[in-house]
Scaffold this motif. Structure first.
Motif, PDB file in Angstrom:
ATOM      1  N   PHE A 231       1.893  -2.294   7.519  1.00 52.78           N
ATOM      2  CA  PHE A 231       1.808  -3.721   7.236  1.00 52.78           C
ATOM      3  C   PHE A 231       0.538  -4.301   7.490  1.00 52.78           C
ATOM      4  O   PHE A 231      -0.258  -4.035   8.728  1.00 52.78           O
ATOM      5  CB  PHE A 231       3.033  -4.245   7.917  1.00 52.78           C
ATOM      6  CG  PHE A 231       3.105  -5.642   7.669  1.00 52.78           C
ATOM      7  CD1 PHE A 231       3.527  -6.168   6.259  1.00 52.78           C
ATOM      8  CD2 PHE A 231       2.631  -6.587   8.769  1.00 52.78           C
ATOM      9  CE1 PHE A 231       3.812  -7.780   6.685  1.00 52.78           C
ATOM     10  CE2 PHE A 231       2.496  -7.850   8.663  1.00 52.78           C
ATOM     11  CZ  PHE A 231       3.087  -8.460   7.393  1.00 52.78           C
ATOM     12  N   SER A 232      -0.030  -5.179   6.431  1.00 54.97           N
ATOM     13  CA  SER A 232      -0.859  -6.198   7.224  1.00 54.97           C
ATOM     14  C   SER A 232      -0.794  -7.526   6.461  1.00 54.97           C
ATOM     15  O   SER A 232      -0.536  -7.565   5.435  1.00 54.97           O
ATOM     16  CB  SER A 232      -2.464  -5.655   6.750  1.00 54.97           C
ATOM     17  OG  SER A 232      -3.540  -6.568   7.246  1.00 54.97           O
ATOM     18  N   VAL A 245       1.407 -10.463   1.478  1.00 52.42           N
ATOM     19  CA  VAL A 245       1.087  -9.496   2.483  1.00 52.42           C
ATOM     20  C   VAL A 245       1.188  -8.004   1.709  1.00 52.42           C
ATOM     21  O   VAL A 245       1.337  -7.926   0.584  1.00 52.42           O
ATOM     22  CB  VAL A 245       2.141  -9.302   3.407  1.00 52.42           C
ATOM     23  CG1 VAL A 245       1.840 -10.710   4.394  1.00 52.42           C
ATOM     24  CG2 VAL A 245       3.535  -9.429   2.983  1.00 52.42           C
ATOM     25  N   ALA A 246       0.588  -7.167   2.301  1.00 53.45           N
ATOM     26  CA  ALA A 246       0.246  -5.729   2.023  1.00 53.45           C
ATOM     27  C   ALA A 246       1.185  -4.765   2.718  1.00 53.45           C
ATOM     28  O   ALA A 246       1.223  -4.731   3.808  1.00 53.45           O
ATOM     29  CB  ALA A 246      -1.078  -5.439   2.076  1.00 53.45           C
ATOM     30  N   LEU A 247       1.568  -3.767   2.018  1.00 46.12           N
ATOM     31  CA  LEU A 247       2.507  -2.764   2.641  1.00 46.12           C
ATOM     32  C   LEU A 247       1.782  -1.268   2.134  1.00 46.12           C
ATOM     33  O   LEU A 247       1.173  -1.186   0.642  1.00 46.12           O
ATOM     34  CB  LEU A 247       3.888  -2.673   1.881  1.00 46.12           C
ATOM     35  CG  LEU A 247       4.639  -3.833   2.598  1.00 46.12           C
ATOM     36  CD1 LEU A 247       6.080  -3.775   1.947  1.00 46.12           C
ATOM     37  CD2 LEU A 247       4.883  -3.714   4.087  1.00 46.12           C
ATOM     38  N   ARG A 248       1.744  -0.309   2.711  1.00 47.19           N
ATOM     39  CA  ARG A 248       1.208   0.954   2.268  1.00 47.19           C
ATOM     40  C   ARG A 248       1.715   2.134   3.169  1.00 47.19           C
ATOM     41  O   ARG A 248       2.382   2.004   4.350  1.00 47.19           O
ATOM     42  CB  ARG A 248      -0.147   0.938   2.462  1.00 47.19           C
ATOM     43  CG  ARG A 248      -0.699   1.368   3.943  1.00 47.19           C
ATOM     44  CD  ARG A 248      -2.255   1.481   3.882  1.00 47.19           C
ATOM     45  NE  ARG A 248      -2.703   1.850   5.116  1.00 47.19           N
ATOM     46  CZ  ARG A 248      -4.059   1.952   5.449  1.00 47.19           C
ATOM     47  NH1 ARG A 248      -5.101   1.639   4.524  1.00 47.19           N
ATOM     48  NH2 ARG A 248      -4.463   2.319   6.648  1.00 47.19           N
ATOM     49  N   THR A 260       1.732  -4.726  -2.989  1.00 46.16           N
ATOM     50  CA  THR A 260       1.377  -6.152  -2.532  1.00 46.16           C
ATOM     51  C   THR A 260       2.712  -7.253  -2.793  1.00 46.16           C
ATOM     52  O   THR A 260       3.453  -7.047  -3.829  1.00 46.16           O
ATOM     53  CB  THR A 260       0.349  -6.670  -3.319  1.00 46.16           C
ATOM     54  OG1 THR A 260      -0.770  -5.947  -3.051  1.00 46.16           O
ATOM     55  CG2 THR A 260       0.198  -8.270  -3.173  1.00 46.16           C
ATOM     56  N   VAL A 261       3.137  -7.853  -1.731  1.00 46.74           N
ATOM     57  CA  VAL A 261       4.409  -8.592  -1.839  1.00 46.74           C
ATOM     58  C   VAL A 261       3.924 -10.100  -1.916  1.00 46.74           C
ATOM     59  O   VAL A 261       3.049 -10.646  -0.941  1.00 46.74           O
ATOM     60  CB  VAL A 261       5.191  -8.433  -0.590  1.00 46.74           C
ATOM     61  CG1 VAL A 261       6.571  -9.170  -0.469  1.00 46.74           C
ATOM     62  CG2 VAL A 261       5.489  -6.931  -0.055  1.00 46.74           C
ATOM     63  N   LEU A 262       4.131 -10.720  -3.106  1.00 44.01           N
ATOM     64  CA  LEU A 262       3.827 -12.192  -3.177  1.00 44.01           C
ATOM     65  C   LEU A 262       4.985 -13.254  -2.754  1.00 44.01           C
ATOM     66  O   LEU A 262       6.181 -13.046  -2.476  1.00 44.01           O
ATOM     67  CB  LEU A 262       3.697 -12.407  -4.725  1.00 44.01           C
ATOM     68  CG  LEU A 262       2.693 -11.583  -5.338  1.00 44.01           C
ATOM     69  CD1 LEU A 262       2.791 -11.562  -6.880  1.00 44.01           C
ATOM     70  CD2 LEU A 262       1.147 -11.957  -4.952  1.00 44.01           C
TER      71      LEU A 262
END
Length: 264
Positions: A231-232, A245-248, A260-262
């Motif tokens: 997560f970032s 925010v971003a997940l990978r 990408t979570v909006l």
């Protein structure tokens, strides 16, 4: 009388030969059944072994030899041959996509009585051997690997929903909420208060403090592929409305699955 006796002896001889031939035929069928069962048995062992070694093999890119496959079995099977295919990832695929999964096939076979005139390889497997009276089977890891990929995507989707629920929940209880408040990233990283802590570069959710704030267990943020969901809320993210925010998940053999979570 001599003619009658000769005829009787001849008939008996034919019957003996017939019964002998039938016995040999049945013995052959029994051997074929046993060999077919052994091929199935071996592939079950190798399937279990491969599912433990698959990601290591994918990272190395090295195809195990027949000797290494034999060594993975609990006992020897005299005369049986084994082979593993090369990587079945699609040529020219994009890293991180399902087509780039380097799944393999494993073949086990008892060779035909008459060997083929020449060896023909397909994906590294000697398909010319699987002809005549050869007894053979092939295990494909495609379904197993693709299911792990789908489960990883589902875990990312679940985490994205948890993030959106967290954002909505914080918005509902914060009396000074405005559309400019990013509950996914603290305005003061030293004192996160009601927002998530600052995670500038990708880090495992379980080790960044984010999972604890959101009430997620380690199993909730562990992916079947790779090791953890990362997560970032700065890298690959938007810190201005609409926030994101971003997940990978970083894949063992290279590439990553990203989401990408909006802002809800």
């Amino acid at each position: 009388m001599a003619i009658v006796v000769a005829a009787i002896l001849g008939a008996v001889a034919v019957m003996v030969m017939s019964f002998s031939s039938l016995a040999v035929h049945k013995a052959a069928f029994g051997a074929e059944d046993r060999m077919a069962r052994e091929v199935d048995e071996v592939l079950l062992h190798l399937q279990a072994w491969y599912e433990q070694q698959a990601d290591t093999i994918a990272v190395s890119g090295i195809t195990p030899s027949e000797t290494q496959l034999q060594a993975a079995l609990p006992r020897t099977y005299p005369g049986m041959r084994l082979a593993m295919s090369t990587s079945m990832a699609s040529p020219g695929c994009s890293a991180g996509t399902i087509g780039c999964i380097p799944w393999r096939k494993i073949a086990a076979w008892y060779p035909a009585t008459q060997a083929p005139a020449a060896t023909t390889l397909q994906d590294g497997l000697p398909v010319s051997e699987f002809t005549g009276d050869a007894i053979w089977r092939i295990y494909s890891a495609q379904g197993w690997y693709f299911e792990r990929y789908a489960q990883t995507q589902a875990k990312l989707n679940d985490t994205a929903r948890a993030l959106m629920n967290f954002f909505v929940g914080r918005k509902g209880v914060n009396p000074v909420f405005s559309h400019d408040t990013n509950f996914w990233r603290a305005s003061d990283c030293a004192q996160p208060e009601s927002s998530l802590p600052c995670v500038d570069a990708y880090a495992a959710l379980s080790g960044s403090g984010v999972a604890n704030v959101m009430g997620l267990a380690a199993t909730d943020v562990t992916a079947p592929l790779g090791t953890a969901i990362e997560f970032s809320n700065l890298q690959d993210s938007s810190t201005v409305a609409p926030f994101s925010v971003a997940l990978r998940v970083v894949l063992p053999w290279g590439g990553q699955i990203r989401q990408t979570v909006l802002q809800p």
